[in-house]
Design an enzyme around this catalytic site. Structure first.
Site, short mmCIF file in Angstrom:
data_model
loop_
_atom_site.label_atom_id
_atom_site.label_comp_id
_atom_site.label_asym_id
_atom_site.label_seq_id
_atom_site.Cartn_x
_atom_site.Cartn_y
_atom_site.Cartn_z
N SER A 25 -6.61 2.94 -4.43
CA SER A 25 -5.41 3.10 -5.02
C SER A 25 -4.50 1.83 -5.33
CB SER A 25 -4.07 3.85 -4.31
OG SER A 25 -3.08 4.09 -4.88
N ASP A 26 -3.72 1.65 -6.63
CA ASP A 26 -3.29 0.38 -6.37
C ASP A 26 -1.61 0.60 -7.16
OD1 ASP A 26 -3.70 -2.75 -6.16
OD2 ASP A 26 -2.54 -2.47 -8.11
N GLN A 27 -0.82 -0.36 -6.98
CA GLN A 27 0.40 -0.02 -7.63
C GLN A 27 1.19 -1.52 -7.96
OE1 GLN A 27 3.88 0.64 -4.73
NE2 GLN A 27 4.02 2.87 -6.00
N GLY A 72 -2.14 3.58 -9.67
CA GLY A 72 -3.38 4.06 -10.10
C GLY A 72 -4.17 4.78 -8.85
#
Length: 193
Positions: free
Chosen positions: A69-71, A106
């Site tokens: 995950s990424d933000q 994501g």
């Protein structure tokens, strides 16, 4: 179907707390992936690429479903990172006062047996109250959100900064879209319930 171990490709305590909500056992690992944005890369493309890269970069020895995950936070079309300092946190919140900002998160689920990776991007909009300099500084001093995109912790006192929130999953704002993750796990034969 193999008996998968679930792996979170993140050392973020916030993401670990979120994943604990699903009450399923998981391991954590630190992904080995370059997170440098590409020139001209759109925020949604960036978080999707980084989530996928994080999930696929992890080395495991048994059949696994690896969550990446990424933000990013976007203010007036500009990607804003974590502030890391008090001064930058105050500056970010000052820029956000009275405005709406968008978070792009994501999410990727990599199956090490099939080699396939499912990816999604969730958006969440935060509408800020009009804040005074005194309110901003008091908030930053109380919660010290130096390692949080947008310079706030919505799961804590940061909620007082907002007029309202817009999005399908409040967990997205903290960094791990659990509604989408439950669907992705289900597609791999893992039932959370």
């Amino acid at each position: 179907m193999p008996n998968y171990q679930l792996v979170l490709a993140s050392t973020s305590p916030f993401r670990q707390q979120l994943l604990n909500k699903l009450a399923i056992p998981f391991q954590t690992t630190n992904p080995d992936f370059d997170e440098t944005p590409l020139k001209g890369e759109a925020p949604s493309a960036l978080v999707k690429r980084l989530a996928k890269g994080k999930a696929e970069s992890c080395q495991v020895t048994q059949p696994s479903l690896i969550i990446g995950s990424d933000q990013v936070c976007v203010i007036n079309g500009e990607i804003i990172g974590k502030p890391h300092t008090r001064q930058k946190a105050v500056e970010q919140l000052s820029r956000q006062s009275g405005k709406s900002i968008t978070f792009y998160t994501g999410l990727a689920l990599h199956n090490t047996v099939s080699g396939e990776t499912d990816c999604k991007v969730d958006t969440f909009i935060v509408h800020f109250r009009q804040l005074t300099q005194q309110q901003i500084e008091a908030y930053v001093d109380k919660e010290q959100p130096f390692y949080c995109a947008g310079s706030f912790k919505s799961e804590g006192l940061g909620i007082a900064l907002f007029e309202h929130l817009e999005g399908k999953d409040p967990n997205t704002l903290v960094g791990l879209p659990l509604i989408d993750l439950v669907d992705m796990l289900s597609a791999q034969g893992v039932s959370v319930l």
